[in-house]
Enzyme design. Sequence first.
Site, mmCIF file in Angstrom:
data_model
loop_
_atom_site.group_PDB
_atom_site.id
_atom_site.type_symbol
_atom_site.label_atom_id
_atom_site.label_comp_id
_atom_site.label_asym_id
_atom_site.label_seq_id
_atom_site.Cartn_x
_atom_site.Cartn_y
_atom_site.Cartn_z
ATOM 1 N N GLY A 11 0.814 -1.216 0.000
ATOM 2 C CA GLY A 11 0.000 0.000 0.000
ATOM 3 C C GLY A 11 0.849 1.268 0.000
ATOM 4 N N GLN A 12 0.151 2.396 0.162
ATOM 5 C CA GLN A 12 0.813 3.701 0.044
ATOM 6 C C GLN A 12 1.945 3.870 1.063
ATOM 7 O OE1 GLN A 12 -1.475 7.124 1.215
ATOM 8 N NE2 GLN A 12 -0.302 8.519 -0.075
ATOM 9 N N TYR A 142 -14.952 4.409 8.664
ATOM 10 C CA TYR A 142 -13.491 4.476 8.814
ATOM 11 C C TYR A 142 -13.136 5.015 10.203
ATOM 12 C CZ TYR A 142 -8.700 5.986 7.623
ATOM 13 O OH TYR A 142 -7.346 6.176 7.571
HETATM 14 N N1 SER Z 1 -5.909 9.587 4.146
HETATM 15 C C1 SER Z 1 -6.968 8.991 4.899
HETATM 16 C C2 SER Z 1 -8.249 9.036 4.158
HETATM 17 O O1 SER Z 1 -8.479 10.001 3.488
HETATM 18 C C3 SER Z 1 -7.145 9.695 6.203
HETATM 19 O O2 SER Z 1 -6.576 8.971 7.189
HETATM 20 O O3 SER Z 1 -9.000 8.130 4.291
#
Ligand code: SER
Length: 319
Positions: A11-12, A142
Amino acid sequence: MKRILVTGALGQIGSELVPALRERYGADHVVASDIRMPAAGSALSNGPFHHVDCTSQRQIQEAVRRFEVDAIYHLASLLSAVAEERPQAAWDVNMGGLYRVLEVARENSCSVFVPSSIGAFGPSTPKDDTPQDTLQRPTTMYGVTKVAGELLCDYYHTRFAVDSRGLRYPGIISYVAPPGGGTTDYAVEIYYDAIEHGRYSCFLEPNTRLDMMYIPDAVKAAIDLMEADAARLEHRNAFNVAAMNFTPEEVAAEIARHIPEFTISYAVDPVRQGIADSWPNAIDDTAAREEWGWSPSYDLERMTSDMLEQLRRKLGAAG
Ligand code: SER
């Protein structure tokens, strides 16, 4: 010598954290793992790779025992926009994966690094100078998994003495691997499109202010936190870390200093705008500075110069 397992290594963050960890601890001591297999000739092929689906405790356990791992950097997770599209999957991966990693860590005496996020805050959190300890009532799946994850990590520390540590990352800007469906992804896409097309259509409104960080600082923060003296840590899961904050309008203006013909337009996505509006503008990272010496190296200006240079090299563009 440490032996480290990194989940979500493709991943990133993983794509740049794994090389940094290998540089520091030796390539053989850092096992990259992911649910996907690395492409042929991947930068991660200079050390061990193990296929791990984090929703399988058996697979995590197998990797930890086989490579005698004593530290896990658990990066596998769904980001905010994807999690809003697929909330059930986000719960399974983000919470199910973390729970299983913590269980394996408990059974095998591993330390654990877990990224949390500015997404762990919500609309009732103070938006400016967001304190380390404050209201956390996120309104996204999230965010729910990030807050619950922070609490679970603290629980495993106090109840089972698992050395768990975490960071509340802002949006991360990088050029090796793309982010996987986050709300802050615009701040990565804008650099690619500036170089490739000279224009960018942004899915957030021009004045949406969010915390951001360049990937070298994100990598440094993770390693420094994990190396910090435990006796100095009053907090654990998870530390606010900040480096810069900006709006789409401001980053576009900074890019235009390098690419004068660059233009930005706006086609706002209500879902991602709603997520961004529920997050802070600028978080206060005093606790990280005091407890383990956090200090970022990149601001918007320095990051933009480097990002454009790295991307021009990667994309083979002139200029
Ligand atoms: N970069 C993430 C998102 O935008 C934030 O933690 O989901």
